[in-house]
Design a protein around this motif. Structure first.
Motif, PDB file in Angstrom:
ATOM      1  N   ALA A   1      -4.869   4.440   0.991  1.00 29.82           N
ATOM      2  CA  ALA A   1      -3.587   3.744   1.053  1.00 29.82           C
ATOM      3  C   ALA A   1      -2.741   4.240   2.224  1.00 29.82           C
ATOM      4  O   ALA A   1      -2.017   3.460   2.843  1.00 29.82           O
ATOM      5  CB  ALA A   1      -2.834   3.915  -0.267  1.00 29.82           C
ATOM      6  N   VAL A   2      -2.823   5.531   2.527  1.00 29.94           N
ATOM      7  CA  VAL A   2      -2.077   6.070   3.674  1.00 29.94           C
ATOM      8  C   VAL A   2      -2.555   5.406   4.965  1.00 29.94           C
ATOM      9  O   VAL A   2      -1.742   4.963   5.790  1.00 29.94           O
ATOM     10  CB  VAL A   2      -2.203   7.608   3.755  1.00 29.94           C
ATOM     11  CG1 VAL A   2      -1.732   8.136   5.095  1.00 29.94           C
ATOM     12  CG2 VAL A   2      -1.424   8.271   2.639  1.00 29.94           C
TER      13      VAL A   2
ATOM     14  N   THR B   1       0.834  -1.208   0.000  1.00 27.41           N
ATOM     15  CA  THR B   1       0.000   0.000   0.000  1.00 27.41           C
ATOM     16  C   THR B   1       0.866   1.254   0.000  1.00 27.41           C
ATOM     17  O   THR B   1       0.506   2.253  -0.621  1.00 27.41           O
ATOM     18  CB  THR B   1      -0.976   0.030   1.192  1.00 27.41           C
ATOM     19  OG1 THR B   1      -0.253  -0.064   2.412  1.00 27.41           O
ATOM     20  CG2 THR B   1      -1.987  -1.083   1.104  1.00 27.41           C
ATOM     21  N   LEU B   2       2.022   1.209   0.656  1.00 26.68           N
ATOM     22  CA  LEU B   2       2.934   2.347   0.634  1.00 26.68           C
ATOM     23  C   LEU B   2       3.462   2.574  -0.779  1.00 26.68           C
ATOM     24  O   LEU B   2       3.517   3.713  -1.261  1.00 26.68           O
ATOM     25  CB  LEU B   2       4.084   2.114   1.611  1.00 26.68           C
ATOM     26  CG  LEU B   2       4.977   3.291   1.921  1.00 26.68           C
ATOM     27  CD1 LEU B   2       4.174   4.437   2.537  1.00 26.68           C
ATOM     28  CD2 LEU B   2       6.083   2.874   2.866  1.00 26.68           C
TER      29      LEU B   2
ATOM     30  N   THR C   1      -5.340   7.556  -2.548  1.00 27.48           N
ATOM     31  CA  THR C   1      -4.127   7.864  -1.794  1.00 27.48           C
ATOM     32  C   THR C   1      -4.425   7.918  -0.307  1.00 27.48           C
ATOM     33  O   THR C   1      -3.670   7.375   0.511  1.00 27.48           O
ATOM     34  CB  THR C   1      -3.519   9.196  -2.273  1.00 27.48           C
ATOM     35  OG1 THR C   1      -3.244   9.101  -3.672  1.00 27.48           O
ATOM     36  CG2 THR C   1      -2.243   9.515  -1.526  1.00 27.48           C
TER      37      THR C   1
ATOM     38  N   SER D   1       1.931   1.713  -3.456  1.00 24.13           N
ATOM     39  CA  SER D   1       0.811   2.171  -4.289  1.00 24.13           C
ATOM     40  C   SER D   1       0.617   3.681  -4.187  1.00 24.13           C
ATOM     41  O   SER D   1       0.193   4.322  -5.159  1.00 24.13           O
ATOM     42  CB  SER D   1      -0.475   1.427  -3.936  1.00 24.13           C
ATOM     43  OG  SER D   1      -0.968   1.825  -2.678  1.00 24.13           O
ATOM     44  N   ILE D   2       0.939   4.263  -3.040  1.00 23.69           N
ATOM     45  CA  ILE D   2       0.856   5.721  -2.896  1.00 23.69           C
ATOM     46  C   ILE D   2       1.799   6.379  -3.901  1.00 23.69           C
ATOM     47  O   ILE D   2       1.423   7.313  -4.619  1.00 23.69           O
ATOM     48  CB  ILE D   2       1.205   6.163  -1.460  1.00 23.69           C
ATOM     49  CG1 ILE D   2       0.168   5.647  -0.476  1.00 23.69           C
ATOM     50  CG2 ILE D   2       1.325   7.685  -1.371  1.00 23.69           C
ATOM     51  CD1 ILE D   2       0.580   5.781   0.983  1.00 23.69           C
TER      52      ILE D   2
ATOM     53  N   ILE E   1       0.427   5.963  -7.471  1.00 24.88           N
ATOM     54  CA  ILE E   1      -0.709   6.851  -7.743  1.00 24.88           C
ATOM     55  C   ILE E   1      -0.218   8.278  -7.959  1.00 24.88           C
ATOM     56  O   ILE E   1      -0.643   8.966  -8.902  1.00 24.88           O
ATOM     57  CB  ILE E   1      -1.742   6.799  -6.593  1.00 24.88           C
ATOM     58  CG1 ILE E   1      -2.421   5.434  -6.540  1.00 24.88           C
ATOM     59  CG2 ILE E   1      -2.793   7.906  -6.758  1.00 24.88           C
ATOM     60  CD1 ILE E   1      -3.218   5.181  -5.269  1.00 24.88           C
ATOM     61  N   ILE E   2       0.691   8.734  -7.121  1.00 21.71           N
ATOM     62  CA  ILE E   2       1.215  10.095  -7.258  1.00 21.71           C
ATOM     63  C   ILE E   2       1.978  10.240  -8.570  1.00 21.71           C
ATOM     64  O   ILE E   2       1.833  11.232  -9.288  1.00 21.71           O
ATOM     65  CB  ILE E   2       2.088  10.468  -6.042  1.00 21.71           C
ATOM     66  CG1 ILE E   2       1.210  10.609  -4.807  1.00 21.71           C
ATOM     67  CG2 ILE E   2       2.874  11.751  -6.303  1.00 21.71           C
ATOM     68  CD1 ILE E   2       1.969  10.762  -3.509  1.00 21.71           C
TER      69      ILE E   2
ATOM     70  N   ASP F   1      -7.132  11.045  -5.274  1.00 21.66           N
ATOM     71  CA  ASP F   1      -6.931  11.594  -3.925  1.00 21.66           C
ATOM     72  C   ASP F   1      -7.519  10.669  -2.866  1.00 21.66           C
ATOM     73  O   ASP F   1      -6.902  10.431  -1.823  1.00 21.66           O
ATOM     74  CB  ASP F   1      -7.553  12.987  -3.809  1.00 21.66           C
ATOM     75  CG  ASP F   1      -6.835  14.020  -4.663  1.00 21.66           C
ATOM     76  OD1 ASP F   1      -5.678  13.765  -5.047  1.00 21.66           O
ATOM     77  OD2 ASP F   1      -7.434  15.076  -4.942  1.00 21.66           O
TER      78      ASP F   1
ATOM     79  N   SER G   1      -1.418   1.772   4.925  1.00 21.12           N
ATOM     80  CA  SER G   1       0.036   1.610   5.071  1.00 21.12           C
ATOM     81  C   SER G   1       0.497   1.900   6.494  1.00 21.12           C
ATOM     82  O   SER G   1       1.555   1.431   6.909  1.00 21.12           O
ATOM     83  CB  SER G   1       0.782   2.512   4.082  1.00 21.12           C
ATOM     84  OG  SER G   1       0.658   3.872   4.435  1.00 21.12           O
TER      85      SER G   1
END
Length: 179
Positions: free
Chosen positions: A53-54, A22-23, A50, A25-26, A29-30, A47, A57
């Motif tokens: 995912a934050v 998940t980290l 993200t 994936s952030i 995505i960015i 958004d 994570s």
């Protein structure tokens, strides 16, 4: 007992790996948002993804980090106490921590269940189903509560909890580095 220990350690590792995914994936995505802007393309719902995912994570790898001594542990008082007093203080700390983590796991799982039951969606540009990221957070909280309970049982059985084992290994590694 060996199979149970291996199974629990695999669960904690799975949480750590899921948190790492998940980290990552952030970042993906960015990166996609930045690249998309260069070509005039907007990623709807990025958004929200993200933010989900934050949260995941942060919570999914809690148990893995705890079991491997990666959490900050302040032992200003307990570090100077020995014998039965230390055992009692550690028992109290583990009981309270396990209880709080268990309550958090229950509350987040209940939130995810309610979101699933009421088909709750995110309020952003894409109506993402909220129970999906909330379930990931509930899994992370549950694994953390399980890791605390695991250490409480080990401690009560007279064994060395994971956080003390990790601290001892760290101290040994520092001592070996000084030689």
């Amino acid at each position: 007992m060996g199979a149970l220990r291996r199974g629990l350690d695999l669960l904690y590792l799975a949480g750590g790996i899921a948190g790492a995914i998940t980290l990552a994936s952030i970042g993906i995505i960015i990166a996609l948002q930045v690249i998309g802007r260069q070509f005039g393309v907007s990623l709807d719902g990025a958004d929200d993804l993200t933010a989900f995912a934050v949260a995941s994570s942060a919570l999914l790898p809690l148990a893995y980090a705890f079991r491997n001594g990666a959490h900050i542990r302040v032992d200003l008082i307990i570090g100077h106490v020995k014998g039965a007093a230390r055992t009692g203080m550690e028992t109290l700390a583990l009981v309270l921590s396990t209880g709080l983590a268990g309550f958090l796991a229950y509350a987040v799982a209940d939130l995810a269940y309610d979101s699933w039951q009421f088909e709750d969606v995110a309020q952003g540009t894409v109506p993402w189903l909220l129970w999906v990221p909330q379930s990931a957070c509930a899994v992370g909280c549950t694994l953390f509560a399980l890791a605390l309970l695991d250490d409480l049982v080990v401690h009560l059985a007279g064994g060395t909890p994971s956080y003390r084992r990790a601290a001892e290994v760290s101290a040994l590694e520092r001592a070996m580095g000084e030689i």
